[in-house]
Structures are given as structure tokens and as C-alpha cells.
Design an enzyme around this catalytic site. Structure first.
Site, PDB file in Angstrom:
ATOM      1  CG  HIS A   9      -1.466  -4.266   3.080  1.00 37.27           C
ATOM      2  ND1 HIS A   9      -0.598  -3.882   2.086  1.00 37.27           N
ATOM      3  CD2 HIS A   9      -0.828  -5.223   3.779  1.00 37.27           C
ATOM      4  CE1 HIS A   9       0.519  -4.571   2.188  1.00 37.27           C
ATOM      5  NE2 HIS A   9       0.408  -5.401   3.207  1.00 37.27           N
TER       6      HIS A   9
ATOM      7  CB  SER B  26      -8.564   3.282  -4.070  1.00 38.28           C
ATOM      8  OG  SER B  26      -9.368   3.572  -5.197  1.00 38.28           O
TER       9      SER B  26
ATOM     10  CD  GLU C 273      -7.159  13.964  -3.560  1.00 35.52           C
ATOM     11  OE1 GLU C 273      -6.245  14.118  -2.718  1.00 35.52           O
ATOM     12  OE2 GLU C 273      -7.746  12.882  -3.747  1.00 35.52           O
TER      13      GLU C 273
ATOM     14  CG  HIS D   1      -6.782  11.835   0.011  1.00 41.11           C
ATOM     15  ND1 HIS D   1      -6.138  11.863  -1.190  1.00 41.11           N
ATOM     16  CD2 HIS D   1      -6.402  10.664   0.603  1.00 41.11           C
ATOM     17  CE1 HIS D   1      -5.389  10.779  -1.324  1.00 41.11           C
ATOM     18  NE2 HIS D   1      -5.546  10.032  -0.241  1.00 41.11           N
ATOM     19  CB  ILE D   2      -9.696  12.360   6.075  1.00 38.61           C
ATOM     20  CG1 ILE D   2     -11.154  12.036   5.735  1.00 38.61           C
ATOM     21  CG2 ILE D   2      -9.416  13.855   6.022  1.00 38.61           C
ATOM     22  CD1 ILE D   2     -12.130  12.353   6.832  1.00 38.61           C
ATOM     23  N   GLY D   3      -8.849   9.205   4.557  1.00 36.16           N
ATOM     24  CA  GLY D   3      -8.921   7.774   4.895  1.00 36.16           C
ATOM     25  C   GLY D   3      -7.830   7.348   5.859  1.00 36.16           C
ATOM     26  N   GLY D   4      -6.635   7.835   5.629  1.00 40.99           N
ATOM     27  CA  GLY D   4      -5.502   7.426   6.473  1.00 40.99           C
ATOM     28  C   GLY D   4      -5.159   8.466   7.520  1.00 40.99           C
TER      29      GLY D   4
END
Ligand SMILES: NC(=O)c1ccc[n+]([C@@H]2O[C@H](COP(=O)([O-])OP(=O)(O)OC[C@H]3O[C@@H](n4cnc5c(N)ncnc54)[C@H](O)[C@@H]3O)[C@@H](O)[C@H]2O)c1
Ligand SMILES: O=C(O)CC[C@@H](O)C(=O)O
Length: 470
Positions: A209, A287, A317, A348-351
Site C-alpha cells: 500500500h 516501516s 520506542e 514514529h509519526i509516519g501515519g
């Protein structure tokens, strides 16, 4: 017998069934008075779909951790569930205490639902991962306990792809360093080793995706796109699939990882892979923290082989936001990493965009609610996907049987021997590895039939859990 009396008797018989059972799901089978009081009202609205409820919705307890979006809280609250919300994840001991009592839990990537923790979750029916990754949950163990797990497979994919595009340009222009310098008063107007991205090659590892969405955006910037995946996937635009990871590493200027955390992807990029890359290439990982061997990356950067890196994920994390959380105590190489030039580090802010979080909240909360209220497992990541069409509101003598069992020969014969004494309106069964799931609507049953069905199913071999909805 008056309807109210029948209902009271039905309630008593379910409560008796509850007391007799020791299955993990059994707690969820008993209706209570508050639910029963709503039934006459719901039944009077003829020709609408019947809202099945597992038991009093007011008794369903949901624990939401890690600042799950308010859209989810709204959906659960509207159902009348009891919602406990926490902004961060919980320390293990506290999580074990809380999980003993809840029927559903909502988490993001930080909460580890290991077998050790799930063992204590005697009432837990469902886990909602309000994210894409599900590696934080022991999916097999959950399935064996009869706990369905749902996630949101692509609601934040676009947000991650956009972040990676930003990082490609940021690395190519050394923007992070220039910004830090100017924040501290240093004017450093340079062009050496700063590049346009047009005409450069982006190597995408994992063309799912996120990888495929990124491919489209990168081509719009004039980049050439190569990708490597363990399965053959149709390319978008003019992107090309390569057959080996090494080919991708040899030919790309930017290499970005979009694979799940698995045993095969652990340290997918390590010393030999950095050595195989072009001199001066850039590495991006949004990822999972296990995919890139960070000490090896530090070495390759110090040796001048890699010109820059952007990392959004780490092997360990912090459990919550706060100053001092990202330090050597958590990952021993932190001081080394943060002192390197042209390294973009994000928490960890990708999403983490408003759009992604709000649609994840809706998607996962809806799936969890449908499972609690209807038994529907479409979209579950560790269960067979089974769905039955809804009952009509006037089908008031019908019970929906949800039977989770080990996938061994002969179970269905036994179960259907029990069910076939009644009118099976519809039935669907499917399996996924060791776990099988049967949904059946049984009509023209009275309260003693229902109790009998429950008791007999409860005695069957290979049962994992049973829920009855009506
Ligand atoms: N940083 C963030 O905030 C963030 C947000 C969303 C997702 N993620 C992570 O990104 C990962 C990828 O997300 P996605 O939605 O694109 O997943 P996806 O399942 O759609 O795609 C993953 C692709 O990786 C491929 N793959 C698996 N193992 C591989 C291997 N060993 N080598 C090469 N290819 C391999 C698969 O075949 C698949 O095409 C997720 O698993 C999640 O862990 C991170
Ligand atoms: O929101 C999170 O904590 C996780 C985001 C991302 O890694 C995902 O798996 O969707």
C-alpha cells in the site's frame, strides 16, 4: 406467558449458562436486565434490521490506549459501551491488571500484547489495532484464545508516502542540518553535495500500500522508480520491479523500506547491504525499527558510504512523549546516531496526521463493533473472515451462534448434530490455519432451546469459545 416474564426467564437461563462455563468467551454470553429492557422497543420497529447485541451494551468494557482518535471513542460511546481512554501505553503490570477485566482493547504500535499478557485477558473478545502494523500482537496466541484482531490496512498509507517524499528532498538538500544551524545562529549557504531529486532513482523495498503510493508520487517529481518485493506486483506508472534486493541496492540513489516486521525482514538492511549501495546514497526507514540495523548504518555513514538517512521507527520506542525519552538507555547507539550530519529523526509519526488518525478511528472502531454486535470477522487479521447477513428486526425468536474452534476433522459434524435439532436459517463456516469459525442463525428457539444449544456446544471437543447473540 407474558413477554416480560419470558425475557426475565431468558435472562436467568443465560446467567446460569454463564456460571456453568469456563470458556474464555463465556463471560460475553449473558444478557443482563438493562439490555433486556431495550428489547421490546427494538422489536416493535418492524421491517428494520435487527441490532444484535452480545449482552447489555452497557456492560461492554473497552480500554483504549495510546491516544486512539476521538472518532473511535464516539463510535463506542454511541453503542453504550464503557470506554476507558489513556493517552499513552501502559507499563506491563498495569496492562495485565486492566486487561483482565475488558472485552475489547484498542492499541497502536507501542502496546505489546504478548502471550504472557493475553493469558490474563479472560474476558477479551477482540483487539483493535488502530494502525497498519500488527506485529505488536501475538496473533497466533490471540486466535487460539478466541480473540479476533482487526487493524486498518491502508488508512495512513498516504500520510507515510507523503512523509517519505518530504524526507527524500530534505536529505537531498541537507535541510535538517541547515535548519538546525540557523536555529543556533549559523549562516551556512552551501550547494556542495546538495541535489535535485529529478532524474534520481528511488528504490522501494516492499511495494504494498505505502510503497506503491510512494511510487506514484516519486514519479510525479521526475524520479525513476525501482522496487523489490517478495511477490510479483503490477507496477504503477513506469516503475520497474527488480528480481533481487542487491540489484535494487546497486542501482538506487534513495532506498526506502516499506515491509512488515517479520523474521525475514529483521536487519534487512545491514553491513553487506550498505556496502552494496552506491556511494553517497540515502536510506529511509518508516516501516519498523527491526528492518534496518542501525549500528551498521552508523558505521556506513561514518565511512562516508551513506550520505544521509531518515528514520521514523526504532527497535525500542518510548512508551510516551516527553523530554529525555529518546536516549542511550533505550537504544545504546542513540548518542552516536544523533551526532551524525544529515540524519532526520522523527518519533514514529509516519501515519500521524489528522486525516489518517480520524479515518483509522472510524474504520477500526466500526470493525470492532461489528464483531462484538454481529460476530462479523471481515477484515480480521488472525481469524477466518466470516459474515452473515443481518436478521430482520421481527425475527425475535432467533439466536445467532458464534462458535470458534480448533480446525480438526469431525467438529462440524458434532456441532451440526446439535444445531440440526432446530431450524438453521443460515450458516457459514471458514478456517484459517488451526482456527475455524462458524456463524449460524437458528430460528424458532425459545429460552430453554437457547440454553440447551449453549450447554451442548460448550461440551464439544475442540471448542475455543462460544458467543450467542440475539
Ligand atoms: N511509520 C509509520 O507510522 C507507519 C505507518 C504505516 C505502516 N508502517 C509500517 O509499514 C509497513 C508497510 O506498510 P504497507 O501498508 O505498505 O504494508 P503492505 O502489507 O501493503 O505491503 C508490504 C509489502 O512488503 C512486501 N514484503 C514482505 N516481506 C518482504 C521482504 N522480505 N522483502 C521484500 N518485500 C517484502 C509484501 O509482499 C508487501 O507487498 C507496515 O507493515 C508497517 O509496519 C509504518
Ligand atoms: O500509530 C501508530 O502508533 C503506528 C503507525 C504505523 O506504524 C502503523 O503501523 O500504522
Amino acid at each position: 406467558m407474558a413477554f416480560g416474564q419470558q425475557i426475565n426467564n431468558l435472562q436467568d437461563s443465560f446467567e446460569a449458562a454463564l456460571n456453568l462455563s469456563s470458556s474464555p468467551g463465556a463471560v460475553s454470553t449473558s444478557p443482563t436486565q438493562s439490555f433486556m429492557n431495550t428489547l421490546p422497543h427494538r422489536i416493535s420497529t418492524a421491517k428494520q434490521q435487527k441490532a444484535l447485541k452480545p449482552f447489555s451494551t452497557g456492560d461492554i468494557k473497552i480500554l483504549l490506549l495510546e491516544n486512539v482518535n476521538e472518532t473511535a471513542i464516539e463510535i463506542f460511546t454511541k453503542q453504550g459501551y464503557q470506554v476507558e481512554f489513556q493517552k499513552s501505553s501502559l507499563p506491563e503490570a498495569e496492562l495485565i491488571e486492566k486487561i483482565k477485566d475488558v472485552h475489547a482493547i484498542g492499541i497502536r504500535s507501542k502496546t505489546k500484547l504478548t502471550a504472557e499478557i493475553l493469558k490474563h485477558a479472560k474476558n477479551l473478545v477482540v483487539v483493535g489495532c488502530f494502525c497498519i502494523g500488527t506485529n505488536q500482537v501475538d496473533l497466533d496466541f490471540a486466535a487460539k484464545q478466541g480473540i479476533a484482531v482487526f487493524n486498518s490496512p491502508f488508512s495512513n498509507s498516504r500520510s507515510v508516502a507523503e512523509l517519505v517524499i518530504a524526507e527524500i528532498i530534505t536529505l537531498a538538500r541537507q535541510l535538517g542540518d541547515r535548519s538546525i544551524e540557523l536555529h543556533t545562529g549559523t549562516w551556512n549557504k552551501v550547494s556542495a553535495k546538495c541535489w535535485e531529486v529529478r532524474g534520481k532513482t528511488l528504490g522501494i523495498i516492499g511495494y504494498g500500500h505505502i510503497g506503491s503510493q510512494l511510487s506514484v508520487l516519486a514519479e510525479a517529481l521526475g524520479m525513476n522508480v525501482l522496487y523489490y518485493d517478495i511477490v510479483t506486483i503490477m507496477s504503477l506508472g513506469t516503475a520497474k520491479q527488480v528480481s533481487t534486493l542487491n540489484e535494487l541496492l546497486n542501482k538506487s540513489d534513495f532506498i526506502t523500506c516499506h515491509v512488515p516486521a517479520t523474521a525475514e525482514t529483521k536487519n534487512l538492511l545491514s553491513g553487506p547491504q550498505f556496502a552494496a549501495m552506491k556511494d553517497g546514497s540515502y536510506v529511509i526507514n518508516a516501516s519498523r525499527g527491526t528492518v534496518v540495523d542501525i549500528p551498521a548504518l552508523i558505521q556506513a555513514m561514518k565511512a562516508g558510504k551513506i550520505a544521509g538517512a531518515a528514520l521514523d521507527v526504532y527497535p525500542n520506542e518510548p512508551a510516551k512523549n516527553g523530554a529525555g525519552a529518546f536516549a542511550d538507555g533505550l537504544n545504546s547507539w542513540t548518542t552516536d546516531l544523533v551526532s551524525l550530519p544529515n540524519v532526520i529523526l522523527t518519533p514514529h509519526i509516519g501515519g500521524s496526521t489528522e486525516e489518517a488518525q480520524s479515518s483509522i478511528g472510524i474504520e477500526v472502531a466500526t470493525a470492532v463493533t461489528k464483531y462484538i454486535n454481529e460476530g462479523n470477522t471481515v477484515g480480521a487479521v488472525n481469524f477466518p473472515e466470516v459474515s452473515l447477513r443481518a436478521l430482520d428486526l421481527d425475527q425475535d425468536n432467533t439466536v445467532r451462534v458464534l462458535y470458534i474452534h480448533h480446525n480438526v476433522p469431525g467438529v462440524l459434524k458434532t456441532v451440526n448434530n446439535i444445531l440440526s435439532n432446530h431450524n438453521i436459517e443460515k450458516q457459514y463456516s471458514d478456517s484459517n490455519g488451526d482456527i475455524a469459525y462458524l456463524m449460524a442463525d437458528i430460528s424458532n428457539v425459545n429460552q430453554s432451546d437457547i440454553k440447551q444449544i449453549y450447554d451442548e456446544l460448550n461440551e464439544t471437543d475442540y471448542k475455543i469459545s462460544i458467543r450467542l447473540l440475539y
